[in-house]
Design a protein around this motif. Structure first.
Motif, PDB file in Angstrom:
ATOM      1  N   VAL A  55     -18.929 -27.211 -62.035  1.00 36.42           N
ATOM      2  CA  VAL A  55     -18.700 -25.766 -62.196  1.00 36.42           C
ATOM      3  C   VAL A  55     -17.203 -25.515 -62.071  1.00 36.42           C
ATOM      4  O   VAL A  55     -16.584 -25.918 -61.073  1.00 36.42           O
ATOM      5  N   LYS A  81     -16.773 -20.448 -65.555  1.00 35.17           N
ATOM      6  CA  LYS A  81     -16.886 -19.032 -65.233  1.00 35.17           C
ATOM      7  C   LYS A  81     -15.587 -18.495 -64.642  1.00 35.17           C
ATOM      8  O   LYS A  81     -14.637 -19.267 -64.427  1.00 35.17           O
ATOM      9  N   THR A 107     -20.434 -25.777 -66.349  1.00 32.77           N
ATOM     10  CA  THR A 107     -20.360 -24.305 -66.331  1.00 32.77           C
ATOM     11  C   THR A 107     -18.905 -23.874 -66.213  1.00 32.77           C
ATOM     12  O   THR A 107     -18.179 -24.387 -65.359  1.00 32.77           O
TER      13      THR A 107
END
Ligand code: NAD
Ligand code: ZN
Length: 394
Positions: A308, A335, A333
């Protein structure tokens, strides 16, 4: 306007005997930025009284964050002239009609991310971007009613992110201010207004760092160090701190980094170094600088399946980061978040309470304290990599 004036007259009459400033225009000092790439100019400004649903605050302390410097350099585009500053704490001087959540004398932190509590995003459990926010890419530099409260040399001066804390007095919307513990030290908790909360929340709330994980943090300023504090609090086993300024490493270790790497010490790209150090890729990576190349490195250094990567640094205005979709197809991911994903008005008082309960430190982030008049010195310290946070006192 008419309604507000009526209220002002009333307050003036009521308070005449106590020489209250409520309802009156206040003349005070502020650091005005007239144009990009120029020093701040200490000016006498006029601060109009708060209108309905607004709060006028006497500033006590404000930190210097890189986001303020991004406006000076043009990395963030904002209308000029402007009063910057968004990481601060102060005391309510007066309130406009209809304000219920704070009163004169309350200790408060202005919120550069507003929380109206009523809009679609405020009602969404995961979101903290209130629809009433004045955000990058479309900064208006105005309060909610579309006007400003600052005047200098006969000119209207823009607000910045609804806070404008480089001024002895500022006016904010009620949705942009939180009441905090009356016993809290304002010269420290001002950091909860931006740098600390942004970094800490990016780790514990946005990435949701897990126990025993390996994290990489790119950029060891006030925000990056706060990411490290968050990773440590979440139980990360390894926290790899990355910076091209090795003078930042001692402080990074002090707040929880287990290893420190300088990309300039290697012939190969830093993402490869980090992949090797972590047996294929870290669990969580954070870009806390505001550069496209380090955003790409942070994405690449996390595991291709479960990694992430969180963007915390503000990217340069209107620039694009090209991403090979294959990097995400395998499960990574990517973000990002503003203010660590925290709903501001709800979370800031709780974070102050947690600080008072010694759940996290703020002292390591504060390296310099200067009077407002020395604001340009404070920015030079940041630009030269010699400070973490400079606190301007009033
Ligand atoms: P800072 O300038 O104090 O820290 C940045 C660090 O990055 C410095 O230590 C610098 O040496 C290092 N650095 C610079 N170039 C590098 C490179 N190529 N490789 C590795 N390290 C490098 O800044 P800060 O106040 O900690 O803010 C960091 C970023 O976060 C800024 O972009 C700021 O605008 C942004 N920010 C975002 C939010 C948000 O809500 N997302 C809030 C506050 C700040
Ligand atoms: Zn900031």
């Amino acid at each position: 306007m008419r309604e507000a004036q009526g209220f002002i007259t009333l307050v003036c009459r009521g308070d005449r005997s106590t020489m209250s400033t409520a309802g009156k225009v206040i003349k005070c000092k502020a650091a005005v930025l007239w144009e990009t790439n120029k020093p701040f100019s200490i000016e006498e400004v006029e601060v109009a009284p708060p209108r309905a649903h607004e709060v006028r605050i006497k500033m006590v302390a404000t930190g210097i964050c890189r986001s303020d410097d991004h406006v000076v350099s043009g990395h963030i585009v904002s209308p000029f002239p402007v009063i910057l500053g968004h990481e601060a704490a102060g005391i309510v001087e007066s309130i406009g009609e209809g304000v219920t959540s704070v009163k004169p004398g309350d200790k408060v932190i202005p919120l550069f991310i507003a929380q109206c509590g009523k809009c679609r995003r405020c009602k969404h459990q995961e979101s903290n971007i209130c629809m009433k926010n004045d955000l990058p890419s479309k900064y208006q530099g105005k309060l909610q009613d579309g006007t400003t409260r600052f005047t200098c040399r006969g000119k209207s001066i823009h607000h910045f992110m609804g806070t404008s804390t480089f001024s002895q007095y500022t006016v904010v919307d009620e949705i942009s201010v939180a009441k905090i513990d009356a016993a809290s030290p304002l010269e420290k908790v001002c950091l909860i207004g931006c740098g600390f909360s942004t970094g800490y929340g990016s780790a514990v709330k946005v990435a949701k760092v897990t126990q025993g994980s390996t994290c990489a943090v790119f950029g060891l300023g006030g925000v990056g160090l706060s990411v490290i504090i968050g990773c440590k609090a979440a139980g990360a086993a390894r926290i790899i701190a990355v910076d091209i300024n090795k003078d930042k490493f001692a402080k990074a270790r002090e707040v929880g980094a287990t290893e420190c790497v300088n990309p300039q010490d290697y012939d190969k790209p830093i993402e490869e170094v980090l992949q090797e150090m972590s047996n294929g890729g870290v669990d969580f990576s954070f870009e806390v600088i505001g550069r496209l190349d380090t955003m790409a490195s942070a994405l690449l250094c996390c595991d291709k399946s479960f990694g992430v990567s969180v963007i915390v640094g503000v990217p340069p205005d209107s620039q694009i980061l090209p991403v090979d979709p294959m990097l995400l197809l395998t499960g990574r991911t990517l973000k990002g978040a503003i203010f660590g994903g925290f709903k501001s008005k709800d979370s800031v008082p709780k974070l102050v309470t947690d600080f008072m309960a010694k759940k996290f430190p703020l002292d390591p982030l504060i390296t310099n304290v200067l009077p407002l008049e020395k604001i340009n010195e404070g920015f030079d310290l940041l630009r030269s990599g010699k400070s973490i946070r400079t606190i301007l006192s009033f």
